[in-house]
Design a protein around this motif. Structure first.
Motif, PDB file in Angstrom:
ATOM      1  N   ASP A  98     -13.892 -40.375  39.804  1.00  0.00           N
ATOM      2  CA  ASP A  98     -15.207 -41.001  39.686  1.00  0.00           C
ATOM      3  C   ASP A  98     -16.334 -40.123  40.241  1.00  0.00           C
ATOM      4  O   ASP A  98     -17.382 -40.631  40.654  1.00  0.00           O
ATOM      5  CB  ASP A  98     -15.213 -42.346  40.421  1.00  0.00           C
ATOM      6  CG  ASP A  98     -14.205 -43.329  39.845  1.00  0.00           C
ATOM      7  OD1 ASP A  98     -14.052 -43.341  38.619  1.00  0.00           O
ATOM      8  OD2 ASP A  98     -13.579 -44.067  40.629  1.00  0.00           O
ATOM      9  N   ILE A  99     -16.150 -38.798  40.270  1.00  0.00           N
ATOM     10  CA  ILE A  99     -17.177 -37.950  40.893  1.00  0.00           C
ATOM     11  C   ILE A  99     -18.493 -37.969  40.125  1.00  0.00           C
ATOM     12  O   ILE A  99     -19.553 -37.707  40.690  1.00  0.00           O
ATOM     13  CB  ILE A  99     -16.677 -36.490  41.029  1.00  0.00           C
ATOM     14  CG1 ILE A  99     -16.192 -35.958  39.685  1.00  0.00           C
ATOM     15  CG2 ILE A  99     -15.619 -36.375  42.084  1.00  0.00           C
ATOM     16  CD1 ILE A  99     -15.827 -34.488  39.743  1.00  0.00           C
ATOM     17  N   VAL A 138     -15.918 -34.756  47.619  1.00  0.00           N
ATOM     18  CA  VAL A 138     -15.452 -33.565  46.915  1.00  0.00           C
ATOM     19  C   VAL A 138     -16.288 -32.352  47.309  1.00  0.00           C
ATOM     20  O   VAL A 138     -15.759 -31.255  47.541  1.00  0.00           O
ATOM     21  CB  VAL A 138     -15.485 -33.802  45.398  1.00  0.00           C
ATOM     22  CG1 VAL A 138     -15.252 -32.499  44.643  1.00  0.00           C
ATOM     23  CG2 VAL A 138     -14.434 -34.833  45.005  1.00  0.00           C
ATOM     24  N   GLN A 139     -17.623 -32.518  47.387  1.00  0.00           N
ATOM     25  CA  GLN A 139     -18.484 -31.416  47.817  1.00  0.00           C
ATOM     26  C   GLN A 139     -18.089 -30.921  49.206  1.00  0.00           C
ATOM     27  O   GLN A 139     -18.051 -29.706  49.467  1.00  0.00           O
ATOM     28  CB  GLN A 139     -19.948 -31.868  47.814  1.00  0.00           C
ATOM     29  CG  GLN A 139     -20.530 -32.119  46.429  1.00  0.00           C
ATOM     30  CD  GLN A 139     -21.926 -32.726  46.503  1.00  0.00           C
ATOM     31  OE1 GLN A 139     -22.412 -33.076  47.575  1.00  0.00           O
ATOM     32  NE2 GLN A 139     -22.560 -32.860  45.343  1.00  0.00           N
ATOM     33  N   THR A 140     -17.790 -31.842  50.107  1.00  0.00           N
ATOM     34  CA  THR A 140     -17.415 -31.476  51.479  1.00  0.00           C
ATOM     35  C   THR A 140     -16.104 -30.703  51.500  1.00  0.00           C
ATOM     36  O   THR A 140     -15.961 -29.705  52.215  1.00  0.00           O
ATOM     37  CB  THR A 140     -17.294 -32.743  52.350  1.00  0.00           C
ATOM     38  OG1 THR A 140     -18.527 -33.469  52.309  1.00  0.00           O
ATOM     39  CG2 THR A 140     -16.958 -32.377  53.784  1.00  0.00           C
ATOM     40  N   ILE A 141     -15.120 -31.171  50.714  1.00  0.00           N
ATOM     41  CA  ILE A 141     -13.821 -30.493  50.684  1.00  0.00           C
ATOM     42  C   ILE A 141     -13.967 -29.076  50.143  1.00  0.00           C
ATOM     43  O   ILE A 141     -13.403 -28.117  50.679  1.00  0.00           O
ATOM     44  CB  ILE A 141     -12.813 -31.304  49.843  1.00  0.00           C
ATOM     45  CG1 ILE A 141     -12.512 -32.646  50.512  1.00  0.00           C
ATOM     46  CG2 ILE A 141     -11.511 -30.515  49.646  1.00  0.00           C
ATOM     47  CD1 ILE A 141     -11.637 -33.567  49.684  1.00  0.00           C
ATOM     48  N   ILE A 142     -14.758 -28.925  49.071  1.00  0.00           N
ATOM     49  CA  ILE A 142     -14.945 -27.593  48.492  1.00  0.00           C
ATOM     50  C   ILE A 142     -15.644 -26.675  49.486  1.00  0.00           C
ATOM     51  O   ILE A 142     -15.257 -25.510  49.675  1.00  0.00           O
ATOM     52  CB  ILE A 142     -15.741 -27.690  47.179  1.00  0.00           C
ATOM     53  CG1 ILE A 142     -14.930 -28.472  46.128  1.00  0.00           C
ATOM     54  CG2 ILE A 142     -16.100 -26.306  46.651  1.00  0.00           C
ATOM     55  CD1 ILE A 142     -15.694 -28.768  44.851  1.00  0.00           C
ATOM     56  N   ALA A 157     -17.334 -29.566  34.884  1.00  0.00           N
ATOM     57  CA  ALA A 157     -18.633 -28.943  35.093  1.00  0.00           C
ATOM     58  C   ALA A 157     -19.147 -29.227  36.503  1.00  0.00           C
ATOM     59  O   ALA A 157     -19.707 -28.344  37.171  1.00  0.00           O
ATOM     60  CB  ALA A 157     -19.628 -29.442  34.039  1.00  0.00           C
ATOM     61  N   PHE A 158     -18.990 -30.458  36.967  1.00  0.00           N
ATOM     62  CA  PHE A 158     -19.430 -30.804  38.323  1.00  0.00           C
ATOM     63  C   PHE A 158     -18.661 -29.972  39.351  1.00  0.00           C
ATOM     64  O   PHE A 158     -19.246 -29.425  40.292  1.00  0.00           O
ATOM     65  CB  PHE A 158     -19.214 -32.300  38.565  1.00  0.00           C
ATOM     66  CG  PHE A 158     -19.595 -32.744  39.952  1.00  0.00           C
ATOM     67  CD1 PHE A 158     -20.879 -33.159  40.229  1.00  0.00           C
ATOM     68  CD2 PHE A 158     -18.659 -32.748  40.987  1.00  0.00           C
ATOM     69  CE1 PHE A 158     -21.234 -33.573  41.508  1.00  0.00           C
ATOM     70  CE2 PHE A 158     -19.003 -33.157  42.252  1.00  0.00           C
ATOM     71  CZ  PHE A 158     -20.300 -33.570  42.521  1.00  0.00           C
ATOM     72  N   LEU A 159     -17.350 -29.884  39.190  1.00  0.00           N
ATOM     73  CA  LEU A 159     -16.528 -29.130  40.136  1.00  0.00           C
ATOM     74  C   LEU A 159     -16.888 -27.649  40.125  1.00  0.00           C
ATOM     75  O   LEU A 159     -16.962 -26.997  41.182  1.00  0.00           O
ATOM     76  CB  LEU A 159     -15.042 -29.327  39.787  1.00  0.00           C
ATOM     77  CG  LEU A 159     -14.486 -30.738  40.006  1.00  0.00           C
ATOM     78  CD1 LEU A 159     -13.135 -30.882  39.318  1.00  0.00           C
ATOM     79  CD2 LEU A 159     -14.345 -31.027  41.498  1.00  0.00           C
TER      80      LEU A 159
END
Length: 725
Positions: free
Chosen positions: A645-646, A656-660, A682-684
């Motif tokens: 659901d990102i 997800v942004q924090t993990i990356i 694309a978001f990732l």
């Protein structure tokens, strides 16, 4: 008489007079104390005799019950004729008359009359009702055994009420005896203080020898006073009084006799407490097996129900009935049967947990109360199942009695309970119904009262059996799911074990992987997956276009915790010829953080071989940056629940942004699993994630279907033929 003689008489006369008076008072006090001790000892003896009589009634009625049961069984199966039944009837009537006389003597005794608050009258009434029904039962044996059984059941009800009144009288007698002991102790202490004060006065008035004698006497009295304090406050059945014993052996006169009286009083108290312990044992414990009896089991069951209400946990009631015990008991005699029951009781007591209760209910039937189980029904059932298996394994061991070996099995019925208040009798009936179901379905097994729980456990057992066959018959296979980079170029795959059942078809990993984790099957399965994946890596290594491909293999906690896990990996790499740098082991956060130092040591050893590591499902645990920066990781894998659901859920997007960002800060590659749309990719990609895995690129598939998705393979001969000159 000269002046010196008169002066001597003048000085010594009052001292002698005071000394005589003191001696007389001392003698009178000591005599009074001795009399008090003797009175207390006599009263204590009488109390103990009355309590012993009260404690013996349950045993005597138990013997009568046994004879009545024997007569009833003989009448039902025809082994006793009418004359024999009549003789047994006469003997039982005589025994009841004798017991009735004893009860009459007990209820009319001074101690009972003084201590009782209505229990004696109830005791007599219930005994008369019990005697009437038992006499009617034995009288009707020769005519109609079924009527006799009805009378016997009514008699048993009055027997239970009689037992309650008898127990109440025992408690009242014990309280009365304790009150009397306390009063006597206070009297003795008061008189001892008076004698001690007299001794102190004599010490001030008398010189020399009088002072020494008074000091000696006061010390003895202190010993006696301390002994009385010890007797009043000590609750043990054995009370050591070494100083009083020495005084009794060495002392003479009244002090020696007083010490003897104190010792006699101590012995009386010890006998009383031993009698109380015996009465408690008879009331709450089975005399043959030394296990708790039905009464104690019901008390523990009530406590377990209260505990469930406080802690929101579950409990269970189990009834265990031995299979074929009657056959052994009839063939080999009651002596062997009793020894067999004792052996079974010892084994069952060793299998339960510290907070559980196992009791002998009757004959070859045992009951269990299991407390503090998991709040979830299925997990609670699994915990009970483990205990049942341990009981069955313990009973399965041969029993050697008098040179002959016996084998015993049991049928077990189980019912679970929770915080919802339920009747104690209803729970026992549910467990009994499940136990009879186990007997009817072949014995040497167990059944739950709840059909859903039973069906779940049976399906679990069946699935585990099939899984063991699957491992032996090589029904397992590996599926592979692609892992790609930003340009959708294949960089590797993840190996996923699948089970193709010959009858059920594809079995979901969600079903058999947890089952394998609970059992020892995860170890051979994990080793097979590792070996199969390395064999595939070895094949790709010989193909230049595919030599760069890696395979990620999931490693379970039990597999990784093996002492020789590093040696296993080294041996598989050596036997298959797989390049170690192409093997990627996926570990979970909980596994890595369970024992950080030992985990790091193993990882560093494997890292030295070239093996790489990925932390699977990152973000679902509680990893600390302090530990993450110490772990020799190569990759973080974002769990698919965050990826799903990102594009629509801001919270998941932030996670997800924090993990990356965390992965980039630690110089680790980040791969996201569960990627299903180009928008997610694309978001990732925009956040800096450079590797992806999910249905957007491929579903898990066998190696045959995977081939078209991989770079086309070229043999070394073809590569040489196409090389430029």
């Amino acid at each position: 008489m000269n002046t010196g003689r008169r002066l001597q008489l003048f000085l010594l006369g009052p001292m002698v007079l005071i000394g005589l008076v003191a001696l007389l008072v001392l003698y009178g006090s000591l005599t009074s104390m001795r009399q008090q001790f003797e009175i207390a000892n006599t009263a204590q003896h009488n109390d103990l005799q009355v309590m012993a009589d009260a404690a013996g009634f349950a045993r005597d009625i138990g013997l009568i019950q046994k004879r009545v049961a024997t007569a009833l069984n003989g009448a039902q199966n025809g082994t006793l004729n009418e004359l024999q039944l009549y003789r047994m009837h006469s003997a039982i009537v005589n025994d009841l008359d004798t017991l009735g006389q004893h009860i009459e003597q007990l209820t009319s005794s001074a101690l009972v009359v003084d201590a009782n608050h209505g229990s004696a009258k109830g005791l007599k009434q219930e005994f008369e009702s019990y005697r009437r029904f038992i006499i009617m039962s034995t009288d009707a044996l020769a005519v109609d055994p079924s009527v006799a059984r009805d009378f016997m059941e009514q008699g048993r009800q009055h027997f239970r009420d009689f037992s309650i009144f008898a127990s109440s009288i025992g408690v009242l007698l014990a309280q009365r005896s304790q009150e009397r002991n306390a009063m006597q102790a206070q009297t003795f202490i008061r008189q001892a203080k008076q004698v001690l004060a007299l001794g102190i006065a004599a010490l001030l008035m008398l010189l020399g020898i009088a002072y020494w004698l008074a000091r000696r006497a006061s010390q003895s009295m202190l010993d006696l006073a301390d002994a009385l304090h010890t007797l009043a406050g000590n609750q043990n059945t054995e009370i050591p009084l070494p100083r009083v014993e020495a005084l009794h052996k060495q002392g003479q006169g009244e002090l020696g006799r007083l010490a003897g009286a104190v010792l006699a009083f101590r012995n009386a108290i010890e006998r009383q407490r031993q009698a109380e312990a015996t009465a408690h044992q008879l009331a709450f414990y089975d005399t043959l097996s030394q296990l708790p009896n039905r009464r104690m089991l019901m008390e523990r069951l009530k406590l377990a129900l209260d505990g469930c209400a406080r802690s929101d946990q579950r409990g269970a009631v189990m009834l265990l009935d031995l299979d074929g015990f009657k056959r052994i008991n009839d063939a080999r005699g009651h002596s062997i049967g009793d020894q067999l029951l004792q052996q079974v009781a010892q084994r069952l007591a060793q299998t339960v947990r510290a907070n559980d209760t196992v009791a002998r209910l009757s004959g070859d039937k045992f009951g269990f109360v299991l407390a503090a189980l998991n709040p979830l029904p299925q997990q609670a059932a699994s915990e009970v199942e483990q205990i049942v298996v341990e009981c069955a394994q313990s009973l399965a061991q041969p029993i050697l009695l008098e040179g002959q070996t016996y084998f015993i099995t049991a049928s077990i019925g189980i019912t679970l309970f929770d915080a919802e208040r339920q009747s104690l009798d209803a729970l026992l009936k549910q467990a009994e119904a499940a136990m009879y179901r186990a007997k009817n379905e072949g014995r040497n097994t167990y059944r739950f009262y709840d059909p859903q729980i039973q069906a779940h456990l049976e399906a679990k057992v069946s699935l585990e059996t099939d899984l063991r066959l699957a491992v032996e018959q090589q029904q397992l296979c590996l599926f592979y799911q692609l892992q790609v980079d930003e340009q959708d170029r294949v960089q590797g795959v993840e190996a996923l074990v699948r089970w193709i059942h010959p009858d059920k078809g594809m079995v979901s990993p969600a079903q058999f992987i947890p089952l394998a984790e609970e059992s020892d099957l995860i170890l051979p399965i994990g080793h097979w997956v590792l070996e199969t994946a390395c064999r595939q890596l070895s094949q790709w290594a010989s193909q230049p276009e595919r030599a760069h491909l890696s395979i990620a293999v999931n490693v379970s906690a039990r597999q990784f915790r093996q002492r020789d896990f590093v040696e296993q990996v080294r041996a598989v790499l050596a036997s298959t010829g797989a390049p170690a740098q192409s093997l990627k082991l996926e570990l979970t956060e909980s596994l890595v953080l369970e024992n950080v130092e030992a985990t790091i040591s193993k990882m560093l050893t494997l890292r030295a071989l070239g093996v790489r590591f990925s932390m699977d499902d990152f973000g679902t645990g509680y990893s600390s940056l302090q530990y993450l920066k110490r772990l020799p990781l190569d990759q973080l894998k974002i769990e698919q629940s965050f990826v799903r659901d990102i594009t629509t859920d801001s919270d998941d997007a932030v996670i997800v942004q924090t993990i990356i960002a965390m992965g980039r800060a630690l110089r680790l590659e980040v791969i996201a699993e569960g990627v299903e749309t180009r928008e997610q990719q694309a978001f990732l990609r925009a956040q800096g994630c450079s590797a992806y895995q999910g249905y957007l690129f491929s579903k898990p598939m066998p190696i045959g279907q995977l081939e078209p998705h991989l770079p086309p393979a070229t043999t070394p001969h073809e590569a040489q033929a196409t090389a430029p000159e």
